[in-house]
Scaffold this motif. Structure first.
Motif, PDB file in Angstrom:
ATOM      1  N   ILE A 149       0.845  -1.219   0.000  1.00 44.94           N
ATOM      2  CA  ILE A 149       0.000   0.000   0.000  1.00 44.94           C
ATOM      3  C   ILE A 149       0.869   1.254   0.000  1.00 44.94           C
ATOM      4  O   ILE A 149       0.578   2.252  -0.677  1.00 44.94           O
ATOM      5  N   ARG A 150       1.984   1.240   0.734  1.00 46.18           N
ATOM      6  CA  ARG A 150       2.852   2.416   0.805  1.00 46.18           C
ATOM      7  C   ARG A 150       3.430   2.737  -0.556  1.00 46.18           C
ATOM      8  O   ARG A 150       3.460   3.892  -0.984  1.00 46.18           O
ATOM      9  N   ARG A 151       3.909   1.697  -1.218  1.00 49.12           N
ATOM     10  CA  ARG A 151       4.499   1.924  -2.536  1.00 49.12           C
ATOM     11  C   ARG A 151       3.446   2.378  -3.553  1.00 49.12           C
ATOM     12  O   ARG A 151       3.716   3.208  -4.421  1.00 49.12           O
ATOM     13  N   ALA A 152       2.236   1.841  -3.418  1.00 47.44           N
ATOM     14  CA  ALA A 152       1.175   2.178  -4.378  1.00 47.44           C
ATOM     15  C   ALA A 152       0.675   3.615  -4.190  1.00 47.44           C
ATOM     16  O   ALA A 152       0.321   4.290  -5.158  1.00 47.44           O
ATOM     17  N   THR A 153       0.645   4.089  -2.970  1.00 53.04           N
ATOM     18  CA  THR A 153       0.092   5.425  -2.699  1.00 53.04           C
ATOM     19  C   THR A 153       1.163   6.501  -2.619  1.00 53.04           C
ATOM     20  O   THR A 153       0.841   7.694  -2.623  1.00 53.04           O
ATOM     21  N   GLY A 154       2.450   6.149  -2.518  1.00 46.17           N
ATOM     22  CA  GLY A 154       3.505   7.146  -2.388  1.00 46.17           C
ATOM     23  C   GLY A 154       3.617   7.723  -1.007  1.00 46.17           C
ATOM     24  O   GLY A 154       4.247   8.780  -0.815  1.00 46.17           O
TER      25      GLY A 154
END
Length: 573
Positions: free
Chosen positions: A113-118
């Motif tokens: 989720i962190r990588r997907a949302t920045g």
């Protein structure tokens, strides 16, 4: 030597003395560099300063809330990511069924989720604050560094705070068991604060570009406005303009000629003291039209430009005015007024004197003829015929004078009529009194009545001269305190469409005299009548010609009922 020395000593300081003023002037010039004297430069600098100040203020007012708006957007974004993460049922299940491990499913899902949302980090913790996920795997299993109590109590939190990863905008939401709905942990999402600041800084160049463009447009507008003012003020300094205004006010109110300035809409924008005096006004009437200030009439028509020409005559009150009107470049006009009352009075006195001279010349000629006739009768020894001739000649003049004095008891009015009778006889016109004439010696304003009668008789003589049966009949009657005047002539009469026009100032069918213009007599007659509440009109005479009628209420004083003096003589046969 002493003289030379003295001369040299005297001349020596010359250059230094001369340099003194030049140095002082140079100092003044240097002092004036900071603030120019030309109106163009001053206005341009002031407008540039205003435009710059407005631009800087607008930029500051825009930048001030921009940082807060970006912070709020970052916190709401972090909260939204946390809410989306918390509603995934698998994360709550894995939190309950798996241990805190850097390789566990919770850590893997959070990093995805962190990588997907920045986001900077996505931390999932249990109710004791132990991390199940973290950007740094070494922190998994440790207690969070910030207080999660509000989120664990069921509240959603948005804040900017400092944690193990530095200052960030974060959002915290409770994590609930999808089956029972009880809180089993919390989700904390952070967005790096440096990214918010970079967005703010990246917006500044564009903002400054817009501000610079606005400033350039403002500078161009200021320059164009200053150039226009420069052309309109002819490059005068403000001190020069103030001095010119002061001089203009002093000149306008100091000259002995009335000045009235009107704008393009015909409203009065300036009126000096002399104009107020000549027009009989207590105020200058600024912002109003001449009709509103003076009422309808020739004076208002002249000032308003409806009557055109040079040296236009008009009557205002008891004054005879000469008016000229000059248009201005802005569509308005400037009218000047000169008092011609005294000149007109002197001109009329000159006309009267000339008429008296003509009458005396005619009497002298007539007297010479009569004396020659009498001399011939005496030389022929026809004494009885001479006596009869002298009796007849004397009787005619005596009868005229006696007829006038019997019916007109005011001495000024009687003398006027006797003189006019002589002038009429010289011009071949018969001047007689109407049988109904009777005017007692109780006139309130004898000179005013003399002016009215004199003007009416003069006009009647001019109209009757040269007609077939040239005659003028004058009727003066008293009806209580009202004086009624009628003057009838044998002239061509007055057409019905001109019966009001002939009472207008400046209107005349006759050539102007040597001393000035005509067209004042009948206007003065009507003005004097109206000033006393009376009327003046003209109608057709029954036997041909014109009949002027003037009614003057309150023209006679109250009659004394118990007078010890002699009673008025009865009307003669």
């Amino acid at each position: 030597m002493s003289t030379a020395s003295t001369a040299t000593g005297t001349a020596g300081p010359g250059p230094s003395q001369g340099a003194g003023p030049r140095g002082a002037a140079g100092t003044v010039r240097r002092l004036r560099i900071g603030w120019p004297q030309r109106a163009f430069s001053q206005i341009l600098l002031m407008q540039l300063a205003v435009a710059t100040g407005v631009t800087v203020l607008a930029t500051g007012l825009f930048l001030a809330p921009l940082g807060a708006q970006l912070d709020d957007q970052a916190m709401r974004r972090a909260l939204a990511i946390a809410q989306t993460t918390a509603v995934q049922p698998r994360i709550a299940e894995d939190l309950l069924t798996t241990p805190a491990n850097r390789y566990g499913p919770v850590q893997q899902e959070a990093e995805r989720i962190r990588r997907a949302t920045g986001a900077e980090y996505v931390v999932i913790m249990n109710r004791q604050g132990v991390r199940w996920s973290h950007t740094d795997p070494a922190e998994v299993g440790n207690v969070v560094s910030t207080d999660p109590s509000r989120a664990l109590a069921g509240h959603e939190v948005m804040e900017i705070d400092s944690g193990t990863l530095g200052r960030s905008a974060r959002g915290k939401v409770p994590l609930r068991d999808p089956d029972s709905g009880r809180i089993i942990g919390a989700v904390s999402v952070g967005i790096a604060y440096d990214s918010v600041r970079s967005r703010l800084l990246s917006a500044i160049p564009g903002l400054l570009a817009y501000a610079g463009g606005a400033l350039a447009v403002g500078a161009l507008a200021a320059y164009l406005i200053s150039r226009r003012i420069h052309r309109r003020t002819r490059d005068l300094a403000f001190s020069d303009i103030a001095g010119l205004l002061a001089e203009r006010e002093a000149m306008l109110h100091g000259i002995r000629e009335g000045v009235v300035a009107l704008d393009r809409a015909g409203r009065i924008r300036l009126m000096n003291d002399e104009a107020q005096r000549l027009l009989g006004l207590g105020t200058d009437g600024r912002g109003r039209t001449p009709e509103e200030v003076l009422g309808r009439g020739r004076t208002a028509d002249v000032l308003g430009g409806r009557v055109t020409g040079d040296d236009l005559l008009t009557v205002r009150g008891h004054r005879v005015l000469v008016a000229n009107r000059m248009p201005t470049d802005d569509g308005g006009a400037v009218a000047t007024l000169r008092d011609r009352t005294e000149l007109e009075r002197l001109g009329r006195e000159l006309d009267g004197t000339r008429g008296l001279i003509d009458a005396l010349r005619a009497q002298d000629h007539e007297h010479a003829n009569r004396m020659h006739t009498l001399l011939g009768l005496l030389e022929l020894e026809m004494y009885e015929e001479a006596v009869v001739y002298v009796t007849e000649v004397v009787g005619v003049h005596r009868a005229t004078a006696e007829q006038v004095t019997e019916r007109v008891h005011d001495p000024l009015l009687a003398a006027l009529l006797v003189g006019k009778a002589t002038v009429a006889a010289e011009r071949g016109v018969s001047l007689r009194l109407s049988p109904g004439t009777l005017m007692p010696d109780r006139l309130v304003d004898p000179p005013g009545l003399v002016t009215v009668v004199g003007n009416l008789v003069d006009n009647a003589l001019d109209a009757s001269a040269g007609s077939l049966r040239a005659e003028v009949e004058v009727e003066l009657r008293a009806e209580g305190r009202t004086a009624v005047l009628r003057v009838r002539d044998s002239g061509p009469g007055v057409p019905e469409d001109r019966r009001e026009l002939i009472f207008t100032e400046g209107w005349s069918t006759k050539e102007p005299p040597a001393h000035g213009r005509r067209g004042i007599g009948l206007a003065l007659v009507r003005r004097l009548a109206e000033r006393q509440g009376g009327t003046a009109r003209v109608t057709d005479r029954t036997s041909g010609g014109a009949e002027f009628t003037v009614v003057l209420p309150e023209a006679l004083a109250e009659e004394l009922r118990h007078s010890s003096g002699p009673s008025l003589p009865e009307e003669g046969p």
